[in-house]
Design a protein around this motif. Structure first.
Motif, PDB file in Angstrom:
ATOM      1  N   ASN A 111       0.858  -1.182   0.000  1.00 24.75           N
ATOM      2  CA  ASN A 111       0.000   0.000   0.000  1.00 24.75           C
ATOM      3  C   ASN A 111       0.901   1.241   0.000  1.00 24.75           C
ATOM      4  N   ALA A 112       0.303   2.411  -0.025  1.00 26.30           N
ATOM      5  CA  ALA A 112       1.067   3.657  -0.123  1.00 26.30           C
ATOM      6  C   ALA A 112       2.038   3.839   1.039  1.00 26.30           C
ATOM      7  N   VAL A 113       1.645   3.435   2.233  1.00 25.00           N
ATOM      8  CA  VAL A 113       2.507   3.578   3.413  1.00 25.00           C
ATOM      9  C   VAL A 113       3.730   2.678   3.281  1.00 25.00           C
ATOM     10  N   GLN A 114       3.524   1.440   2.875  1.00 33.32           N
ATOM     11  CA  GLN A 114       4.640   0.516   2.712  1.00 33.32           C
ATOM     12  C   GLN A 114       5.569   0.966   1.585  1.00 33.32           C
ATOM     13  N   LEU A 115       5.000   1.395   0.492  1.00 34.74           N
ATOM     14  CA  LEU A 115       5.821   1.866  -0.622  1.00 34.74           C
ATOM     15  C   LEU A 115       6.668   3.072  -0.217  1.00 34.74           C
ATOM     16  N   GLU A 116       6.082   3.963   0.563  1.00 33.57           N
ATOM     17  CA  GLU A 116       6.844   5.129   1.031  1.00 33.57           C
ATOM     18  C   GLU A 116       7.969   4.700   1.964  1.00 33.57           C
ATOM     19  N   PHE A 117       7.709   3.731   2.825  1.00 27.42           N
ATOM     20  CA  PHE A 117       8.743   3.200   3.719  1.00 27.42           C
ATOM     21  C   PHE A 117       9.930   2.709   2.890  1.00 27.42           C
TER      22      PHE A 117
ATOM     23  N   GLN B 155      11.822   5.526   0.972  1.00 27.94           N
ATOM     24  CA  GLN B 155      12.743   6.249   1.852  1.00 27.94           C
ATOM     25  C   GLN B 155      14.003   5.429   2.126  1.00 27.94           C
ATOM     26  N   ARG B 156      13.828   4.142   2.397  1.00 23.27           N
ATOM     27  CA  ARG B 156      14.964   3.269   2.684  1.00 23.27           C
ATOM     28  C   ARG B 156      15.899   3.203   1.467  1.00 23.27           C
ATOM     29  N   LEU B 157      15.329   3.076   0.288  1.00 23.54           N
ATOM     30  CA  LEU B 157      16.138   3.006  -0.929  1.00 23.54           C
ATOM     31  C   LEU B 157      16.826   4.339  -1.229  1.00 23.54           C
ATOM     32  N   GLU B 158      16.142   5.437  -0.985  1.00 21.99           N
ATOM     33  CA  GLU B 158      16.756   6.760  -1.191  1.00 21.99           C
ATOM     34  C   GLU B 158      17.943   6.956  -0.248  1.00 21.99           C
TER      35      GLU B 158
ATOM     36  N   LEU C 262      24.065   0.281  -6.626  1.00 21.93           N
ATOM     37  CA  LEU C 262      23.407   1.556  -6.934  1.00 21.93           C
ATOM     38  C   LEU C 262      22.447   1.393  -8.110  1.00 21.93           C
ATOM     39  N   HIS C 263      22.852   0.655  -9.121  1.00 25.67           N
ATOM     40  CA  HIS C 263      21.957   0.406 -10.267  1.00 25.67           C
ATOM     41  C   HIS C 263      20.721  -0.381  -9.823  1.00 25.67           C
ATOM     42  N   LYS C 264      20.909  -1.343  -8.920  1.00 35.29           N
ATOM     43  CA  LYS C 264      19.775  -2.118  -8.408  1.00 35.29           C
ATOM     44  C   LYS C 264      18.838  -1.229  -7.593  1.00 35.29           C
ATOM     45  N   VAL C 265      19.405  -0.318  -6.809  1.00 33.67           N
ATOM     46  CA  VAL C 265      18.598   0.612  -6.010  1.00 33.67           C
ATOM     47  C   VAL C 265      17.783   1.514  -6.936  1.00 33.67           C
ATOM     48  N   GLU C 266      18.429   2.047  -7.959  1.00 33.40           N
ATOM     49  CA  GLU C 266      17.710   2.911  -8.901  1.00 33.40           C
ATOM     50  C   GLU C 266      16.606   2.142  -9.620  1.00 33.40           C
ATOM     51  N   SER C 267      16.870   0.890  -9.948  1.00 36.71           N
ATOM     52  CA  SER C 267      15.856   0.052 -10.584  1.00 36.71           C
ATOM     53  C   SER C 267      14.678  -0.184  -9.634  1.00 36.71           C
ATOM     54  N   ALA C 268      14.978  -0.427  -8.366  1.00 36.78           N
ATOM     55  CA  ALA C 268      13.917  -0.627  -7.369  1.00 36.78           C
ATOM     56  C   ALA C 268      13.072   0.635  -7.220  1.00 36.78           C
ATOM     57  N   LEU C 269      13.705   1.797  -7.234  1.00 38.16           N
ATOM     58  CA  LEU C 269      12.961   3.060  -7.144  1.00 38.16           C
ATOM     59  C   LEU C 269      12.051   3.238  -8.365  1.00 38.16           C
ATOM     60  N   ARG C 270      12.523   2.830  -9.536  1.00 38.46           N
ATOM     61  CA  ARG C 270      11.670   2.894 -10.732  1.00 38.46           C
ATOM     62  C   ARG C 270      10.486   1.942 -10.602  1.00 38.46           C
ATOM     63  N   ARG C 271      10.721   0.762 -10.003  1.00 39.79           N
ATOM     64  CA  ARG C 271       9.628  -0.191  -9.809  1.00 39.79           C
ATOM     65  C   ARG C 271       8.596   0.354  -8.819  1.00 39.79           C
ATOM     66  N   ILE C 272       9.040   1.120  -7.834  1.00 38.60           N
ATOM     67  CA  ILE C 272       8.076   1.760  -6.926  1.00 38.60           C
ATOM     68  C   ILE C 272       7.204   2.717  -7.731  1.00 38.60           C
ATOM     69  N   GLU C 273       7.823   3.477  -8.606  1.00 34.65           N
ATOM     70  CA  GLU C 273       7.080   4.448  -9.413  1.00 34.65           C
ATOM     71  C   GLU C 273       6.106   3.778 -10.371  1.00 34.65           C
ATOM     72  N   ASP C 274       6.506   2.646 -10.950  1.00 38.29           N
ATOM     73  CA  ASP C 274       5.617   2.015 -11.938  1.00 38.29           C
ATOM     74  C   ASP C 274       4.646   1.004 -11.323  1.00 38.29           C
ATOM     75  N   GLY C 275       4.742   0.806  -9.995  1.00 37.04           N
ATOM     76  CA  GLY C 275       3.786  -0.058  -9.308  1.00 37.04           C
ATOM     77  C   GLY C 275       4.141  -1.532  -9.277  1.00 37.04           C
TER      78      GLY C 275
ATOM     79  N   THR D 228      14.198  -8.755  -6.519  1.00 36.17           N
ATOM     80  CA  THR D 228      13.274  -8.789  -7.651  1.00 36.17           C
ATOM     81  C   THR D 228      12.595 -10.144  -7.786  1.00 36.17           C
ATOM     82  N   LEU D 229      13.052 -11.116  -6.988  1.00 38.04           N
ATOM     83  CA  LEU D 229      12.496 -12.461  -7.057  1.00 38.04           C
ATOM     84  C   LEU D 229      11.952 -12.877  -5.696  1.00 38.04           C
ATOM     85  N   SER D 230      10.875 -13.638  -5.712  1.00 36.97           N
ATOM     86  CA  SER D 230      10.375 -14.221  -4.465  1.00 36.97           C
ATOM     87  C   SER D 230      11.410 -15.235  -3.988  1.00 36.97           C
ATOM     88  N   LEU D 231      11.313 -15.627  -2.740  1.00 37.03           N
ATOM     89  CA  LEU D 231      12.263 -16.582  -2.180  1.00 37.03           C
ATOM     90  C   LEU D 231      12.276 -17.873  -3.002  1.00 37.03           C
ATOM     91  N   GLU D 232      11.105 -18.350  -3.385  1.00 35.99           N
ATOM     92  CA  GLU D 232      11.012 -19.589  -4.156  1.00 35.99           C
ATOM     93  C   GLU D 232      11.712 -19.450  -5.511  1.00 35.99           C
TER      94      GLU D 232
END
Length: 142
Positions: free
Chosen positions: A26-32, A35-38, A88-101, A125-129
């Motif tokens: 949800n929006a609260v979790q995504l913001e958490f 912030q952590r990624l930033e 850093l590239h992985k962090v930036e990719s994760a931030l883009r994934r937050i933006e695109d949902g 980017t992958l589930s544990l399984e």
């Protein structure tokens, strides 16, 4: 917005873990996680700048042992910098994934990665399984 998020815009890890599965990403979790990624991104950028500065400050020395030690330290620092650059590239990719949902969902199966796993590795980017399946396949083809 719920009262937890209303306090200061962020929730604690324990509050995050206590949220129901219905609240996943949800929006609260995504913001958490945003912030952590930033924060991680900022830390990695600072480390990179310090490493570049340190590598430029190397003093030439006539002593072969000192020169060899300096070169070994530089190689180690460059390896660390390379790893941090990849992160850093992985962090930036994760931030883009937050933006695109798509953040928090496995890129292979589409299933939730899980809050606990994302707390441990916010760039996952992958589930544990799927991660285990990927690692088994890598071992088989080495």
């Amino acid at each position: 917005m719920n009262t937890i998020a209303a306090r200061n815009g962020l929730i604690s890890e324990s509050e995050l873990l206590a949220m129901s599965a219905d609240d996943y990403m949800n929006a609260v979790q995504l913001e958490f996680f945003r912030q952590r990624l930033e924060e991680l991104k900022s830390e990695l950028q600072e480390n990179s700048a310090e490493t570049r500065l340190h590598l430029r400050e190397t003093v030439a020395t006539a002593d072969e042992a000192d020169r060899a030690t300096q070169e070994e330290e530089q190689v180690l620092e460059q390896r660390i910098r390379d790893r941090e650059l990849k992160l850093l590239h992985k962090v930036e990719s994760a931030l883009r994934r937050i933006e695109d949902g798509s953040y928090g969902y496995c890129e292979v199966s589409g299933e939730p990665i899980g809050v606990g796993r994302l707390l441990a590795r916010p760039t996952a980017t992958l589930s544990l399984e799927e991660q285990e399946r990927h690692e088994r396949a890598e071992r088989m083809f080495r």
